[in-house]
Design a protein around this motif. Structure first.
Motif, PDB file in Angstrom:
ATOM      1  N   TRP A   1     -11.129 -15.324 -40.228  1.00 26.24           N
ATOM      2  CA  TRP A   1     -11.329 -13.893 -39.951  1.00 26.24           C
ATOM      3  C   TRP A   1     -10.155 -13.125 -40.522  1.00 26.24           C
ATOM      4  O   TRP A   1     -10.253 -11.951 -40.841  1.00 26.24           O
ATOM      5  CB  TRP A   1     -11.427 -13.602 -38.460  1.00 26.24           C
ATOM      6  N   LEU A   2      -9.033 -13.799 -40.613  1.00 21.24           N
ATOM      7  CA  LEU A   2      -7.810 -13.229 -41.156  1.00 21.24           C
ATOM      8  C   LEU A   2      -7.536 -13.955 -42.476  1.00 21.24           C
ATOM      9  O   LEU A   2      -7.088 -15.098 -42.482  1.00 21.24           O
ATOM     10  CB  LEU A   2      -6.664 -13.466 -40.155  1.00 21.24           C
ATOM     11  N   PRO A   3      -7.854 -13.323 -43.602  1.00 30.48           N
ATOM     12  CA  PRO A   3      -7.727 -14.027 -44.895  1.00 30.48           C
ATOM     13  C   PRO A   3      -6.270 -14.142 -45.354  1.00 30.48           C
ATOM     14  O   PRO A   3      -5.657 -13.163 -45.741  1.00 30.48           O
ATOM     15  CB  PRO A   3      -8.542 -13.148 -45.846  1.00 30.48           C
ATOM     16  N   LEU A   4      -5.764 -15.327 -45.277  1.00 30.83           N
ATOM     17  CA  LEU A   4      -4.380 -15.576 -45.689  1.00 30.83           C
ATOM     18  C   LEU A   4      -4.296 -16.569 -46.842  1.00 30.83           C
ATOM     19  O   LEU A   4      -3.242 -17.143 -47.085  1.00 30.83           O
ATOM     20  CB  LEU A   4      -3.569 -16.091 -44.499  1.00 30.83           C
ATOM     21  N   SER A   5      -5.406 -16.778 -47.537  1.00 30.64           N
ATOM     22  CA  SER A   5      -5.436 -17.756 -48.632  1.00 30.64           C
ATOM     23  C   SER A   5      -5.034 -17.124 -49.953  1.00 30.64           C
ATOM     24  O   SER A   5      -5.762 -17.179 -50.940  1.00 30.64           O
ATOM     25  CB  SER A   5      -6.833 -18.368 -48.742  1.00 30.64           C
ATOM     26  N   PHE A   6      -3.871 -16.525 -49.968  1.00 25.52           N
ATOM     27  CA  PHE A   6      -3.354 -15.979 -51.222  1.00 25.52           C
ATOM     28  C   PHE A   6      -1.937 -16.512 -51.413  1.00 25.52           C
ATOM     29  O   PHE A   6      -1.266 -16.867 -50.457  1.00 25.52           O
ATOM     30  CB  PHE A   6      -3.391 -14.438 -51.236  1.00 25.52           C
ATOM     31  N   ARG A   7      -1.570 -16.582 -52.668  1.00 27.91           N
ATOM     32  CA  ARG A   7      -0.275 -17.174 -53.002  1.00 27.91           C
ATOM     33  C   ARG A   7       0.800 -16.112 -53.207  1.00 27.91           C
ATOM     34  O   ARG A   7       0.538 -15.049 -53.745  1.00 27.91           O
ATOM     35  CB  ARG A   7      -0.384 -18.023 -54.260  1.00 27.91           C
ATOM     36  N   ILE A   8       1.990 -16.476 -52.800  1.00 26.33           N
ATOM     37  CA  ILE A   8       3.196 -15.724 -53.130  1.00 26.33           C
ATOM     38  C   ILE A   8       4.135 -16.755 -53.724  1.00 26.33           C
ATOM     39  O   ILE A   8       4.538 -17.699 -53.052  1.00 26.33           O
ATOM     40  CB  ILE A   8       3.817 -15.057 -51.885  1.00 26.33           C
TER      41      ILE A   8
ATOM     42  N   LEU B   1       3.518 -20.884 -53.259  1.00 28.26           N
ATOM     43  CA  LEU B   1       2.975 -21.306 -51.973  1.00 28.26           C
ATOM     44  C   LEU B   1       2.014 -20.268 -51.406  1.00 28.26           C
ATOM     45  O   LEU B   1       2.125 -19.079 -51.698  1.00 28.26           O
ATOM     46  CB  LEU B   1       4.109 -21.523 -50.961  1.00 28.26           C
ATOM     47  N   PHE B   2       1.107 -20.751 -50.563  1.00 28.58           N
ATOM     48  CA  PHE B   2       0.227 -19.835 -49.852  1.00 28.58           C
ATOM     49  C   PHE B   2       1.042 -19.033 -48.840  1.00 28.58           C
ATOM     50  O   PHE B   2       2.053 -19.510 -48.310  1.00 28.58           O
ATOM     51  CB  PHE B   2      -0.893 -20.596 -49.131  1.00 28.58           C
ATOM     52  N   PHE B   3       0.575 -17.830 -48.545  1.00 29.66           N
ATOM     53  CA  PHE B   3       1.252 -16.940 -47.603  1.00 29.66           C
ATOM     54  C   PHE B   3       1.490 -17.625 -46.257  1.00 29.66           C
ATOM     55  O   PHE B   3       2.556 -17.494 -45.668  1.00 29.66           O
ATOM     56  CB  PHE B   3       0.437 -15.657 -47.437  1.00 29.66           C
TER      57      PHE B   3
ATOM     58  N   TRP C   1       4.534 -19.705 -46.221  1.00 28.57           N
ATOM     59  CA  TRP C   1       5.744 -18.898 -46.077  1.00 28.57           C
ATOM     60  C   TRP C   1       5.972 -18.518 -44.623  1.00 28.57           C
ATOM     61  O   TRP C   1       7.120 -18.510 -44.152  1.00 28.57           O
ATOM     62  CB  TRP C   1       5.689 -17.650 -46.961  1.00 28.57           C
ATOM     63  N   LEU C   2       4.889 -18.205 -43.914  1.00 29.97           N
ATOM     64  CA  LEU C   2       5.029 -17.873 -42.493  1.00 29.97           C
ATOM     65  C   LEU C   2       5.606 -19.059 -41.730  1.00 29.97           C
ATOM     66  O   LEU C   2       6.503 -18.898 -40.901  1.00 29.97           O
ATOM     67  CB  LEU C   2       3.678 -17.461 -41.898  1.00 29.97           C
ATOM     68  N   GLY C   3       5.089 -20.258 -42.005  1.00 30.23           N
ATOM     69  CA  GLY C   3       5.598 -21.468 -41.348  1.00 30.23           C
ATOM     70  C   GLY C   3       7.052 -21.728 -41.687  1.00 30.23           C
ATOM     71  O   GLY C   3       7.847 -22.110 -40.817  1.00 30.23           O
ATOM     72  N   ILE C   4       7.418 -21.508 -42.937  1.00 25.38           N
ATOM     73  CA  ILE C   4       8.801 -21.715 -43.371  1.00 25.38           C
ATOM     74  C   ILE C   4       9.735 -20.731 -42.669  1.00 25.38           C
ATOM     75  O   ILE C   4      10.803 -21.113 -42.170  1.00 25.38           O
ATOM     76  CB  ILE C   4       8.918 -21.596 -44.906  1.00 25.38           C
ATOM     77  N   VAL C   5       9.329 -19.468 -42.597  1.00 24.00           N
ATOM     78  CA  VAL C   5      10.156 -18.454 -41.928  1.00 24.00           C
ATOM     79  C   VAL C   5      10.302 -18.792 -40.444  1.00 24.00           C
ATOM     80  O   VAL C   5      11.413 -18.737 -39.892  1.00 24.00           O
ATOM     81  CB  VAL C   5       9.564 -17.038 -42.125  1.00 24.00           C
TER      82      VAL C   5
ATOM     83  N   LEU D   1       4.306 -17.498 -36.025  1.00 25.82           N
ATOM     84  CA  LEU D   1       4.216 -17.745 -37.471  1.00 25.82           C
ATOM     85  C   LEU D   1       3.843 -19.200 -37.758  1.00 25.82           C
ATOM     86  O   LEU D   1       3.013 -19.481 -38.632  1.00 25.82           O
ATOM     87  CB  LEU D   1       5.542 -17.385 -38.141  1.00 25.82           C
ATOM     88  N   ILE D   2       4.440 -20.118 -37.035  1.00 32.32           N
ATOM     89  CA  ILE D   2       4.137 -21.547 -37.219  1.00 32.32           C
ATOM     90  C   ILE D   2       2.696 -21.838 -36.819  1.00 32.32           C
ATOM     91  O   ILE D   2       2.004 -22.627 -37.480  1.00 32.32           O
ATOM     92  CB  ILE D   2       5.136 -22.407 -36.414  1.00 32.32           C
ATOM     93  N   SER D   3       2.209 -21.208 -35.770  1.00 32.90           N
ATOM     94  CA  SER D   3       0.828 -21.406 -35.317  1.00 32.90           C
ATOM     95  C   SER D   3      -0.169 -20.904 -36.359  1.00 32.90           C
ATOM     96  O   SER D   3      -1.209 -21.534 -36.593  1.00 32.90           O
ATOM     97  CB  SER D   3       0.587 -20.694 -33.983  1.00 32.90           C
ATOM     98  N   ILE D   4       0.149 -19.769 -36.981  1.00 31.13           N
ATOM     99  CA  ILE D   4      -0.718 -19.259 -38.053  1.00 31.13           C
ATOM    100  C   ILE D   4      -0.746 -20.264 -39.200  1.00 31.13           C
ATOM    101  O   ILE D   4      -1.807 -20.551 -39.767  1.00 31.13           O
ATOM    102  CB  ILE D   4      -0.239 -17.870 -38.525  1.00 31.13           C
ATOM    103  N   HIS D   5       0.401 -20.806 -39.525  1.00 32.44           N
ATOM    104  CA  HIS D   5       0.478 -21.804 -40.603  1.00 32.44           C
ATOM    105  C   HIS D   5      -0.379 -23.039 -40.293  1.00 32.44           C
ATOM    106  O   HIS D   5      -1.173 -23.469 -41.132  1.00 32.44           O
ATOM    107  CB  HIS D   5       1.932 -22.216 -40.830  1.00 32.44           C
ATOM    108  N   ILE D   6      -0.243 -23.596 -39.101  1.00 31.63           N
ATOM    109  CA  ILE D   6      -1.009 -24.802 -38.771  1.00 31.63           C
ATOM    110  C   ILE D   6      -2.494 -24.490 -38.666  1.00 31.63           C
ATOM    111  O   ILE D   6      -3.337 -25.308 -39.058  1.00 31.63           O
ATOM    112  CB  ILE D   6      -0.465 -25.516 -37.505  1.00 31.63           C
ATOM    113  N   ALA D   7      -2.844 -23.312 -38.165  1.00 30.51           N
ATOM    114  CA  ALA D   7      -4.255 -22.930 -38.091  1.00 30.51           C
ATOM    115  C   ALA D   7      -4.856 -22.813 -39.485  1.00 30.51           C
ATOM    116  O   ALA D   7      -6.003 -23.210 -39.714  1.00 30.51           O
ATOM    117  CB  ALA D   7      -4.407 -21.606 -37.330  1.00 30.51           C
ATOM    118  N   GLN D   8      -4.088 -22.290 -40.421  1.00 32.47           N
ATOM    119  CA  GLN D   8      -4.541 -22.196 -41.814  1.00 32.47           C
ATOM    120  C   GLN D   8      -4.788 -23.594 -42.372  1.00 32.47           C
ATOM    121  O   GLN D   8      -5.792 -23.840 -43.034  1.00 32.47           O
ATOM    122  CB  GLN D   8      -3.483 -21.464 -42.648  1.00 32.47           C
ATOM    123  N   GLN D   9      -3.888 -24.518 -42.074  1.00 29.74           N
ATOM    124  CA  GLN D   9      -4.049 -25.888 -42.559  1.00 29.74           C
ATOM    125  C   GLN D   9      -5.265 -26.563 -41.930  1.00 29.74           C
ATOM    126  O   GLN D   9      -6.037 -27.223 -42.613  1.00 29.74           O
ATOM    127  CB  GLN D   9      -2.782 -26.699 -42.257  1.00 29.74           C
TER     128      GLN D   9
END
Length: 171
Positions: A30-37, A40-42, A45-49, A89-97
């Motif tokens: 529902w939240l499209p985060l499949s873009f690269r910066i 790496l995917f966005f 970066w959230l997980g890294i931060v 931020l880490i939760s968003i990263h793992i949910a994306q994965q």
């Protein structure tokens, strides 16, 4: 109950609820985060931060709270809310994965272990900070769950190191 009058408790609870919502929104795309910066995917970066804040601030917090005990109140707020936002931020990263299609599904090994460790760190920190188990009697004294929290923090550092080395191709 005193906790119901604590603004910090309600703010922390709101952050946890927003984290749950954003995780579901990311997982179900529902939240499209499949873009690269960069390379790496966005969401990476959230997980890294998020992991970087926890990894850097935790030892700083440990040192500063002993060196400047009069500033403990402010340091605790940064520790609690900074780590909760990092957990978001880490939760968003793992949910994306976890939400990736089967043909692109990642090897979750160290990443999943790291998320579970982080989840338990947040839970034990939340329980300790807001005295959620105080009525049971075992957690009335400060730092009763400190051993668990500290041991998991050490585990966090070991697993994040392995996870990082694995993802850059060293392991």
């Amino acid at each position: 109950m005193k906790i119901l009058k604590d603004i910090g408790f309600w703010l922390a609870l709101i952050i946890v609820l927003v984290t749950i919502y954003l995780s579901f929104a990311t997982y179900f795309r529902w939240l499209p985060l499949s873009f690269r910066i960069g390379g790496l995917f966005f969401a990476h970066w959230l997980g890294i931060v998020g992991a970087s804040f926890i990894g850097i601030y935790t030892p700083i917090y440990y040192i500063l709270k002993r060196r400047y005990p009069k500033r403990l109140k402010g340091l605790v707020k940064i520790h609690v809310f900074g780590n909760l936002l990092s957990f978001t931020l880490i939760s968003i990263h793992i949910a994306q994965q976890l939400g990736r299609p089967p043909q692109f599904y990642p090897d979750l090994g160290a990443g999943l272990a790291l998320y579970i460790i982080t989840l338990i760190l947040v839970a034990t920190g939340f329980i300790h900070r807001y005295g959620l188990l105080a009525s049971l009697g075992r957690y009335q004294m400060p730092h009763r769950n400190r051993f668990t929290h500290v041991a998991l923090t050490l585990s966090f550092y070991i697993v994040i190191f392995i996870h990082a080395l694995r993802n850059v191709g060293v392991l």
